[in-house]
Scaffold this motif. Structure first.
Motif, PDB file in Angstrom:
ATOM      1  N   LYS A  12       0.838  -1.196   0.000  1.00 50.21           N
ATOM      2  CA  LYS A  12       0.000   0.000   0.000  1.00 50.21           C
ATOM      3  C   LYS A  12       0.876   1.250   0.000  1.00 50.21           C
ATOM      4  O   LYS A  12       1.712   1.444   0.890  1.00 50.21           O
ATOM      5  N   TYR A  14       0.372   5.466  -0.418  1.00 46.78           N
ATOM      6  CA  TYR A  14      -0.478   6.632  -0.631  1.00 46.78           C
ATOM      7  C   TYR A  14       0.227   7.881  -0.148  1.00 46.78           C
ATOM      8  O   TYR A  14       1.111   7.821   0.694  1.00 46.78           O
ATOM      9  N   LEU A  53     -11.214  -0.922   4.743  1.00 47.72           N
ATOM     10  CA  LEU A  53     -11.245   0.545   4.814  1.00 47.72           C
ATOM     11  C   LEU A  53     -10.227   1.161   3.857  1.00 47.72           C
ATOM     12  O   LEU A  53     -10.326   2.328   3.491  1.00 47.72           O
ATOM     13  N   LYS A  55      -7.859   0.379   0.261  1.00 49.29           N
ATOM     14  CA  LYS A  55      -7.712  -0.474  -0.918  1.00 49.29           C
ATOM     15  C   LYS A  55      -6.222  -0.782  -1.105  1.00 49.29           C
ATOM     16  O   LYS A  55      -5.427   0.164  -1.227  1.00 49.29           O
TER      17      LYS A  55
ATOM     18  N   PHE B  88     -18.366   1.701   8.768  1.00 47.25           N
ATOM     19  CA  PHE B  88     -17.888   1.250   7.456  1.00 47.25           C
ATOM     20  C   PHE B  88     -17.235  -0.132   7.467  1.00 47.25           C
ATOM     21  O   PHE B  88     -16.887  -0.652   6.413  1.00 47.25           O
ATOM     22  N   PHE B 244     -16.303   7.076  -2.190  1.00 38.81           N
ATOM     23  CA  PHE B 244     -16.026   5.959  -1.288  1.00 38.81           C
ATOM     24  C   PHE B 244     -14.797   5.197  -1.773  1.00 38.81           C
ATOM     25  O   PHE B 244     -13.884   4.891  -0.996  1.00 38.81           O
ATOM     26  N   SER B 245     -14.787   4.930  -3.073  1.00 40.86           N
ATOM     27  CA  SER B 245     -13.666   4.196  -3.652  1.00 40.86           C
ATOM     28  C   SER B 245     -12.355   4.987  -3.495  1.00 40.86           C
ATOM     29  O   SER B 245     -11.322   4.443  -3.122  1.00 40.86           O
ATOM     30  N   SER B 247     -11.707   7.340  -1.311  1.00 39.77           N
ATOM     31  CA  SER B 247     -11.305   7.472   0.092  1.00 39.77           C
ATOM     32  C   SER B 247     -10.631   6.183   0.578  1.00 39.77           C
ATOM     33  O   SER B 247      -9.773   6.225   1.455  1.00 39.77           O
ATOM     34  N   ARG B 248     -10.996   5.051  -0.016  1.00 40.77           N
ATOM     35  CA  ARG B 248     -10.313   3.796   0.328  1.00 40.77           C
ATOM     36  C   ARG B 248      -8.896   3.795  -0.234  1.00 40.77           C
ATOM     37  O   ARG B 248      -7.996   3.191   0.337  1.00 40.77           O
ATOM     38  N   GLU B 249      -8.723   4.454  -1.356  1.00 40.42           N
ATOM     39  CA  GLU B 249      -7.378   4.536  -1.937  1.00 40.42           C
ATOM     40  C   GLU B 249      -6.506   5.517  -1.155  1.00 40.42           C
ATOM     41  O   GLU B 249      -5.332   5.270  -0.902  1.00 40.42           O
ATOM     42  N   LYS B 250      -7.097   6.660  -0.802  1.00 37.61           N
ATOM     43  CA  LYS B 250      -6.322   7.737  -0.172  1.00 37.61           C
ATOM     44  C   LYS B 250      -6.202   7.587   1.345  1.00 37.61           C
ATOM     45  O   LYS B 250      -5.444   8.305   1.984  1.00 37.61           O
ATOM     46  N   LEU B 253     -10.926   7.274   4.860  1.00 40.21           N
ATOM     47  CA  LEU B 253     -11.853   6.536   5.718  1.00 40.21           C
ATOM     48  C   LEU B 253     -11.211   6.164   7.038  1.00 40.21           C
ATOM     49  O   LEU B 253     -11.806   6.332   8.089  1.00 40.21           O
TER      50      LEU B 253
END
Lengths: 243, 258
Positions: A12, A14, A53, A55, B88, B244-245, B247-250, B253
């Motif tokens: 991961k 970011y 929560l 990805k 969530f 939502f998608s 925020s899961r990447e960044k 959440l």
């Protein structure tokens, strides 16, 4: 034994930071694994990815051989989580909170479940209390009740005894032990309390800078690194190459 | 879904100050506009013999305002109570969260607005029910637009975190002048008229005034408002999913939960 949770090359990044770097590990059924490492080493990011929560940038998380990313809702039914940094709605009573989460997790006989939780976690006296007015120890027991309300096959515990007095901390640890023996579920325990990890975990993952730097049974790690206890192993591994 | 509704129902029912707060602002707003309406109906040719026009529009606007704010509040409540993560990680589909918040927002809106509507009859001799069956269509249309705005703001909260909170409060004030709530669209400068024509509010409020002043119903405006509403609603739902998608990447959440 079957691997209940399998992490494969999980990565991961970011905000230009590599938070977790290609880590792989697994947790068998009926096993408690400790996740150790200094603040910012990637523990919370790893837990966040398991919970859906976050990805993953790459890699896979398999729960009972099913990819969490592709079966998010189905897998979330079998997981639960507790952290001192996440709270339950403060204005609701303990019972209301448990009913709400019972409904969210599709618990069939919620009253029966609440009776069970009251009995196991000494909630009888506080069941009609406002959650936000409870002491830290009481809140912790309520959060624990929420965390097991769906009988999770995978329980993620992020510092479950942080800021608890020794008696309550011991109560929580004993509860986790007994609960795991009773249900045979898998537990991933992130903690800075080394004696707690030594007591509860069959194996330990040591993380640093997003990578797993060592892995093994607590006693074997202590022997391997020639130290007296896990805390010394932790200090040796995390201070290595640092000034 | 029912669990999430229950969470907010418990919150409302357990707190008298919270219920009072929900009722207080719409009531004050409507009493104020009641007196303004009374004054204008006496001294304005445009509103002559149509005592309830301004007050009715004020009630309709407040319904829109409350439904949008209610949706945002439900979302913000989870952030403030640090319950976001728990919500969530529960096995809830995004569409279930949306549907649940839509119905809970309706409950909050009605708690606030029904008492305010009831007092208009004895205080000002006006009943919004005079609009008849089209009132239902207008309310529904406004509710859809309120929810759409709520979804857009919640998408921002998901994507950018609590720092987006101020937008939640100001979103409706930004659109109010263009919505032509109390005046016809012709009042606006030409450029603003072009913008306003893209908003369902213009058609809803224009039709409300038309019904009250002329006594007939032009369903084409109501249908067109619905047409625009559906487009905006679909866009806002898509944006919510995208946020939502993203925020899961960044990691928004996870940071919001702690």
């Amino acid at each position: 034994m079957d691997n209940y949770l399998k992490i494969e090359s999980l990565h991961k990044s970011y905000n230009n930071i590599e938070a977790v770097k290609n880590i792989s590990f697994s947790i068998k059924k009926n096993e408690i694994i400790g996740l150790l490492g200094p603040n910012g080493c990637g523990k919370t990011t790893t837990i966040g990815m398991i919970l859906g929560l976050l990805k993953p940038t790459s890699g896979k998380i398999l729960l009972n051989n099913k990819d969490i990313e592709k079966n998010r809702i189905e897998t979330l039914k079998k997981i639960n989580f507790i952290s001192p940094y996440v709270e339950l709605p403060k204005k609701l009573t303990v019972k209301e909170n448990l009913i709400v989460y019972g409904k969210l997790y599709g618990v069939k006989d919620i009253n029966l479940k609440i009776d069970y939780l009251c009995d196991k976690l000494r909630l009888d006296e506080i069941i009609y209390s406002i959650t936000g007015e409870l002491s830290s120890g009481q809140k912790n027991r309520v959060s624990l009740a929420k965390a097991i309300i769906n009988d999770p096959m995978l329980l993620l515990l992020d510092e479950p005894t942080a800021s608890l007095d020794p008696e309550t901390g011991d109560f929580v640890r004993t509860f986790i032990e007994n609960y795991q023996n009773e249900k045979g579920n898998s537990i991933l325990l992130a903690s800075h309390n080394m004696s707690e990890v030594e007591r509860l975990c069959s194996s330990v993952l040591m993380m640093k800078n997003g990578s797993i730097i060592d892995y093994g049974e607590p006693n074997k790690l202590i022997l391997k690194h020639g130290r007296k206890n896990l805390e010394e192993v932790f200090l040796k591994l995390t201070r290595k190459n640092e000034f | 879904m029912y669990g999430l509704f229950l969470r907010h129902f418990y919150l409302i029912k357990s707190s008298f100050p919270r219920i009072l707060d929900l009722i207080y602002w719409p009531t004050i707003q409507i009493i104020l506009w009641g007196f303004i309406s009374k004054f204008f109906s006496s001294y304005s040719d445009y509103y002559n013999n149509t005592v309830g026009v301004i007050l009715t529009c004020a009630i309709l606007y407040d319904f829109l305002f409350r439904s949008s704010i209610s949706f945002n509040m439900l979302f913000l409540e989870e952030i403030w109570s640090r319950n976001f993560t728990n919500l969530f990680i529960a096995p809830l589909k995004i569409k279930e969260i949306i549907v649940s918040l839509i119905f809970t927002a309706l409950l909050r809106t009605l708690i606030g607005l029904v008492p305010a509507i009831i007092i208009t009859a004895p205080l000002f001799g006006i009943s919004i029910l005079k609009l008849g069956l089209p009132l239902l269509f207008l309310f529904l249309s406004l509710y859809i637009f309120g929810i759409t705005l709520g979804l857009l703001v919640s998408s921002g909260l998901l994507r950018y975190g609590p720092s987006f909170e101020n937008i939640a409060w100001s979103s409706l004030f930004l659109l109010a002048p263009l919505g032509c709530i109390y005046y016809p669209i012709e009042i606006l400068p030409h450029f603003f008229q072009l913008l306003a024509k893209g908003l369902p509010l213009v058609y809803i409020f224009d039709e409300a005034r038309n019904i009250l002043m002329n006594g007939d119903v032009d369903y084409t405006k109501i249908y067109f408002a619905y047409f625009l509403n559906i487009i905006y609603l679909v866009v806002s739902i898509c944006l919510f999913y995208m946020s939502f998608s993203r925020s899961r990447e960044k990691g928004t959440l996870i940071n919001m939960g702690e």
